[in-house]
Each structure stands twice: as C-alpha cells, then as structure tokens.
Design a protein around this motif. Sequence first.
Motif, PDB file in Angstrom:
ATOM      1  N   THR A 101     -10.037 -20.445  -2.742  1.00  0.00           N
ATOM      2  CA  THR A 101      -9.548 -19.348  -3.567  1.00  0.00           C
ATOM      3  C   THR A 101      -8.701 -18.450  -2.683  1.00  0.00           C
ATOM      4  OG1 THR A 101     -11.456 -19.401  -5.039  1.00  0.00           O
ATOM      5  CG2 THR A 101     -10.210 -17.343  -4.938  1.00  0.00           C
ATOM      6  N   VAL A 102      -7.526 -18.063  -3.177  1.00  0.00           N
ATOM      7  CA  VAL A 102      -6.585 -17.268  -2.394  1.00  0.00           C
ATOM      8  C   VAL A 102      -6.451 -15.876  -3.005  1.00  0.00           C
ATOM      9  CG1 VAL A 102      -4.214 -17.096  -1.547  1.00  0.00           C
ATOM     10  CG2 VAL A 102      -5.323 -19.341  -1.711  1.00  0.00           C
ATOM     11  N   PHE A 103      -6.659 -14.858  -2.188  1.00  0.00           N
ATOM     12  CA  PHE A 103      -6.457 -13.471  -2.604  1.00  0.00           C
ATOM     13  C   PHE A 103      -5.118 -13.013  -2.043  1.00  0.00           C
ATOM     14  CE2 PHE A 103     -10.961 -14.229  -2.468  1.00  0.00           C
ATOM     15  CZ  PHE A 103     -11.493 -13.522  -3.523  1.00  0.00           C
ATOM     16  N   MET A 104      -4.260 -12.462  -2.913  1.00  0.00           N
ATOM     17  CA  MET A 104      -2.911 -12.084  -2.493  1.00  0.00           C
ATOM     18  C   MET A 104      -2.380 -10.975  -3.387  1.00  0.00           C
ATOM     19  SD  MET A 104       0.388 -14.614  -2.144  1.00  0.00           S
ATOM     20  CE  MET A 104       1.828 -14.108  -1.197  1.00  0.00           C
ATOM     21  N   SER A 105      -1.575 -10.109  -2.814  1.00  0.00           N
ATOM     22  CA  SER A 105      -0.927  -9.068  -3.596  1.00  0.00           C
ATOM     23  C   SER A 105       0.010  -9.676  -4.636  1.00  0.00           C
ATOM     24  CB  SER A 105      -0.126  -8.147  -2.665  1.00  0.00           C
ATOM     25  OG  SER A 105       0.834  -7.422  -3.380  1.00  0.00           O
ATOM     26  N   ARG A 106      -0.080  -9.179  -5.849  1.00  0.00           N
ATOM     27  CA  ARG A 106       0.828  -9.647  -6.894  1.00  0.00           C
ATOM     28  C   ARG A 106       2.279  -9.363  -6.511  1.00  0.00           C
ATOM     29  NH1 ARG A 106       1.890 -12.844 -11.187  1.00  0.00           N
ATOM     30  NH2 ARG A 106      -0.063 -12.371 -12.250  1.00  0.00           N
ATOM     31  N   ARG A 107       2.541  -8.191  -5.918  1.00  0.00           N
ATOM     32  CA  ARG A 107       3.909  -7.860  -5.523  1.00  0.00           C
ATOM     33  C   ARG A 107       4.432  -8.831  -4.468  1.00  0.00           C
ATOM     34  NH1 ARG A 107       5.368  -2.131  -3.777  1.00  0.00           N
ATOM     35  NH2 ARG A 107       3.434  -2.172  -2.589  1.00  0.00           N
ATOM     36  N   GLU A 108       3.560  -9.217  -3.563  1.00  0.00           N
ATOM     37  CA  GLU A 108       3.972 -10.154  -2.508  1.00  0.00           C
ATOM     38  C   GLU A 108       4.320 -11.509  -3.103  1.00  0.00           C
ATOM     39  OE1 GLU A 108       4.479 -11.097   1.707  1.00  0.00           O
ATOM     40  OE2 GLU A 108       4.373  -9.231   0.553  1.00  0.00           O
ATOM     41  N   GLU A 138      -4.411  -5.633  -6.093  1.00  0.00           N
ATOM     42  CA  GLU A 138      -3.636  -4.422  -5.878  1.00  0.00           C
ATOM     43  C   GLU A 138      -4.344  -3.567  -4.836  1.00  0.00           C
ATOM     44  OE1 GLU A 138      -3.230  -2.564  -9.661  1.00  0.00           O
ATOM     45  OE2 GLU A 138      -1.746  -4.016 -10.402  1.00  0.00           O
ATOM     46  N   ASN A 139      -3.693  -2.492  -4.438  1.00  0.00           N
ATOM     47  CA  ASN A 139      -4.250  -1.603  -3.421  1.00  0.00           C
ATOM     48  C   ASN A 139      -5.642  -1.124  -3.815  1.00  0.00           C
ATOM     49  OD1 ASN A 139      -4.026   0.085  -1.015  1.00  0.00           O
ATOM     50  ND2 ASN A 139      -3.922   1.799  -2.440  1.00  0.00           N
ATOM     51  N   GLY A 140      -6.587  -1.247  -2.889  1.00  0.00           N
ATOM     52  CA  GLY A 140      -7.947  -0.788  -3.112  1.00  0.00           C
ATOM     53  C   GLY A 140      -8.899  -1.830  -3.658  1.00  0.00           C
ATOM     54  N   GLY A 167     -18.176  -3.975   1.115  1.00  0.00           N
ATOM     55  CA  GLY A 167     -17.890  -3.825   2.536  1.00  0.00           C
ATOM     56  C   GLY A 167     -16.501  -4.273   2.943  1.00  0.00           C
ATOM     57  N   ILE A 168     -15.703  -4.781   1.998  1.00  0.00           N
ATOM     58  CA  ILE A 168     -14.335  -5.216   2.287  1.00  0.00           C
ATOM     59  C   ILE A 168     -13.396  -4.602   1.255  1.00  0.00           C
ATOM     60  CG2 ILE A 168     -12.748  -7.172   2.472  1.00  0.00           C
ATOM     61  CD1 ILE A 168     -15.048  -8.890   3.346  1.00  0.00           C
ATOM     62  N   THR A 169     -12.326  -3.971   1.740  1.00  0.00           N
ATOM     63  CA  THR A 169     -11.326  -3.383   0.861  1.00  0.00           C
ATOM     64  C   THR A 169      -9.945  -3.854   1.301  1.00  0.00           C
ATOM     65  OG1 THR A 169     -12.696  -1.399   0.608  1.00  0.00           O
ATOM     66  CG2 THR A 169     -10.402  -1.242  -0.090  1.00  0.00           C
ATOM     67  N   LEU A 170      -9.132  -4.294   0.331  1.00  0.00           N
ATOM     68  CA  LEU A 170      -7.774  -4.733   0.615  1.00  0.00           C
ATOM     69  C   LEU A 170      -6.813  -3.579   0.329  1.00  0.00           C
ATOM     70  CD1 LEU A 170      -7.849  -8.325  -0.942  1.00  0.00           C
ATOM     71  CD2 LEU A 170      -8.582  -7.551   1.327  1.00  0.00           C
ATOM     72  N   LEU A 171      -5.982  -3.271   1.309  1.00  0.00           N
ATOM     73  CA  LEU A 171      -5.046  -2.160   1.201  1.00  0.00           C
ATOM     74  C   LEU A 171      -3.615  -2.684   1.247  1.00  0.00           C
ATOM     75  CD1 LEU A 171      -6.743   0.274   3.761  1.00  0.00           C
ATOM     76  CD2 LEU A 171      -7.083   0.190   1.280  1.00  0.00           C
ATOM     77  N   GLU A 172      -2.798  -2.278   0.306  1.00  0.00           N
ATOM     78  CA  GLU A 172      -1.376  -2.601   0.357  1.00  0.00           C
ATOM     79  C   GLU A 172      -0.675  -1.583   1.256  1.00  0.00           C
ATOM     80  OE1 GLU A 172       0.193  -4.976  -3.558  1.00  0.00           O
ATOM     81  OE2 GLU A 172       0.283  -2.804  -3.577  1.00  0.00           O
ATOM     82  N   ILE A 173      -0.149  -2.056   2.369  1.00  0.00           N
ATOM     83  CA  ILE A 173       0.595  -1.197   3.294  1.00  0.00           C
ATOM     84  C   ILE A 173       1.962  -1.847   3.462  1.00  0.00           C
ATOM     85  CG2 ILE A 173       0.624  -0.062   5.530  1.00  0.00           C
ATOM     86  CD1 ILE A 173      -2.370  -0.272   5.664  1.00  0.00           C
ATOM     87  N   SER A 174       2.836  -1.581   2.530  1.00  0.00           N
ATOM     88  CA  SER A 174       4.112  -2.282   2.437  1.00  0.00           C
ATOM     89  C   SER A 174       5.102  -1.786   3.483  1.00  0.00           C
ATOM     90  CB  SER A 174       4.693  -2.106   1.035  1.00  0.00           C
ATOM     91  OG  SER A 174       3.796  -2.594   0.065  1.00  0.00           O
ATOM     92  N   GLY A 175       6.215  -2.509   3.571  1.00  0.00           N
ATOM     93  CA  GLY A 175       7.277  -2.165   4.507  1.00  0.00           C
ATOM     94  C   GLY A 175       7.759  -3.402   5.220  1.00  0.00           C
ATOM     95  N   THR A 235       6.722  -6.390   4.459  1.00  0.00           N
ATOM     96  CA  THR A 235       7.011  -7.146   3.235  1.00  0.00           C
ATOM     97  C   THR A 235       6.594  -6.281   2.056  1.00  0.00           C
ATOM     98  OG1 THR A 235       4.854  -8.246   3.137  1.00  0.00           O
ATOM     99  CG2 THR A 235       6.596  -9.367   4.396  1.00  0.00           C
ATOM    100  N   PRO A 236       7.007  -6.617   0.840  1.00  0.00           N
ATOM    101  CA  PRO A 236       6.743  -5.741  -0.305  1.00  0.00           C
ATOM    102  C   PRO A 236       5.273  -5.570  -0.652  1.00  0.00           C
ATOM    103  CG  PRO A 236       8.589  -7.175  -0.783  1.00  0.00           C
ATOM    104  CD  PRO A 236       7.974  -7.681   0.489  1.00  0.00           C
ATOM    105  N   GLY A 237       4.443  -6.566  -0.371  1.00  0.00           N
ATOM    106  CA  GLY A 237       3.033  -6.467  -0.742  1.00  0.00           C
ATOM    107  C   GLY A 237       2.099  -6.752   0.413  1.00  0.00           C
ATOM    108  N   GLN A 238       2.527  -6.382   1.615  1.00  0.00           N
ATOM    109  CA  GLN A 238       1.712  -6.603   2.814  1.00  0.00           C
ATOM    110  C   GLN A 238       0.313  -6.010   2.642  1.00  0.00           C
ATOM    111  OE1 GLN A 238       2.371  -7.614   6.500  1.00  0.00           O
ATOM    112  NE2 GLN A 238       0.152  -7.522   6.206  1.00  0.00           N
ATOM    113  N   LEU A 239      -0.690  -6.836   2.895  1.00  0.00           N
ATOM    114  CA  LEU A 239      -2.072  -6.378   2.826  1.00  0.00           C
ATOM    115  C   LEU A 239      -2.646  -6.135   4.216  1.00  0.00           C
ATOM    116  CD1 LEU A 239      -3.679  -8.727   0.125  1.00  0.00           C
ATOM    117  CD2 LEU A 239      -2.925  -6.363  -0.171  1.00  0.00           C
TER     118      LEU A 239
END
Length: 275
Positions: free
Chosen positions: A118-125, A164-166, A172-180, A182-186
Amino acid sequence: MRYKQAVPEDLYEVTIVRYGTRETLRSDVFLNYQFYGLSDGPMTVDYFFWVVRGPNRTFIVDTGFNSETGRKRERTMCVDPVTAMRSLGIDPEAENDVIVTHAHYDHIGNLGSLPNSTVFMSRREYDFWTSDVSDKTLLRQFTETAEVDHLVAAARTGRMIFVENGYSPAPGITLLEISGHTPGQLAVLVETSEGPTLLASDAVHFYEEVERDMPFVSLTSLLDTYSGLQTVRDLQASGVRHLVTGHDASTLQRFRPQRGNLGEHAAVIGSKEEW
C-alpha cells in the motif's frame, strides 16, 4: 504546535539507511550559490531511505534508486535498498506500507520490487507527476517514466492512499506537506522514545539549508521552499527533537549506529525496548 507525551504503543524505532552516495561541488547543490559570497568546494551527497517500526505496524519511507538508474546517473550504490529491507526483516513481496515523500528517481526507484504494498502519497504530488507539465525538461530529469508508472499502477489497482497535510496513517505518525522542492513533498513526523522526530526527506536536503536559509538547486517553487524551511524551524522550536534530512552526509554520525548487518550504513533513533 506542542507535543503531548506519547504512550508506548504510539512509539516507533526509526532506522536510517544510507544506500548511496556521490561527490560533487557545493555550487552544484545550492541554488544560485554564487550569490552567497561563499567559497566553492567539494560536497558529498548521500542517499537514504527510512524504516519506521512500531509494536503493531512498520512503514517504509521511500524506496531509493535502483541499480540501473544509479548506474545511468553515475551514483554509487552502497547497499541495494531491497537487500537492506530484507536485512531489516522486511519481505518485499508482502503487503507492506510504503510512504512516498515525493516522486523523484531516488525516492521511488524500487517500488516495482514491492508489488503488493500500500502506497501513501500526497494527492498533489501524484497529480503533478502524472500531468503534462511534468514532461518539461527541467522537471523530467528528476524522474524515470517507468517508475512513475509504478505509482499509476498502485493507484489503478487500489493500493494507493492519497493524503493531505496532517494525515495520520497510524497513531504516533503524522504526514506533513512541506512543498517547494516538489508540489506535494511530504515529511514524516514520528513519535519515538527519544522525542518527536521529523524525517524531512527532501523538504530539507542538508542541515545547512535550515541553518543558512539556502535552498537546494532543484525546486518547483522558491517561495514555498522558503516557507517550508521556516516550517521546519518552527517545528524544531515547538518540540521536534530530531531533524533527519534527505541527503546530508553527516546524518548517520548524528544518531546511534544500528547494530546489525548494515554496518556503517545505518543508524537508529528510538528503541524497541520502550514498547
């Protein structure tokens, strides 16, 4: 953002695996380096992936470049990422959980060796790298078409979870979008027994980026990159204890060596003993 004390079942052990390296110049990795008034010189760029292991669940964070792409791009492979996964007790054929921070060749190069994951990825990315604009010369140099096709296959077969962000894939695990970059860098915020740990991936390639506000040479938005670096500094000020960058050659020396057959190529944050 302040952090509450994590309970044992929300704690993880993070293994940092250095799988590749290359030698270059500082002016090759920092954007418009000549503007800083600093001397040029040699620069080692290391390549990492990460394994986040908890009492109930394990996450692979990125999958590195594969041997073929490494040779083509003249990168040195220190240890094959799939071999390293096996040495950490991960069966590539199993139904693993993989967090893809972004779709560059050195972060998704072995997805084809993890066919049931299973792959977790930003939709924007995902939307960006499957759009026509991603074929522009200054963007496509950082990807391999066949590797992006593995992302498309994961989405088509129902193995992709868009985030998405958050988003929290587990306590205990949170994914944060910190773009720049790439558009959806996690980036991946992980609770460990040593405190909150930020796996910045390429939101921060080198510690010097955060310390001197010096963006990496590759980005899709300069303004978002500056904003992202400030976000990382804010996270550090508000309680993140450990920052793990995406390519800094000093990374493994900053953390506890891993005791195992990866030898000098791995370090650990947190401890299973806290579970």
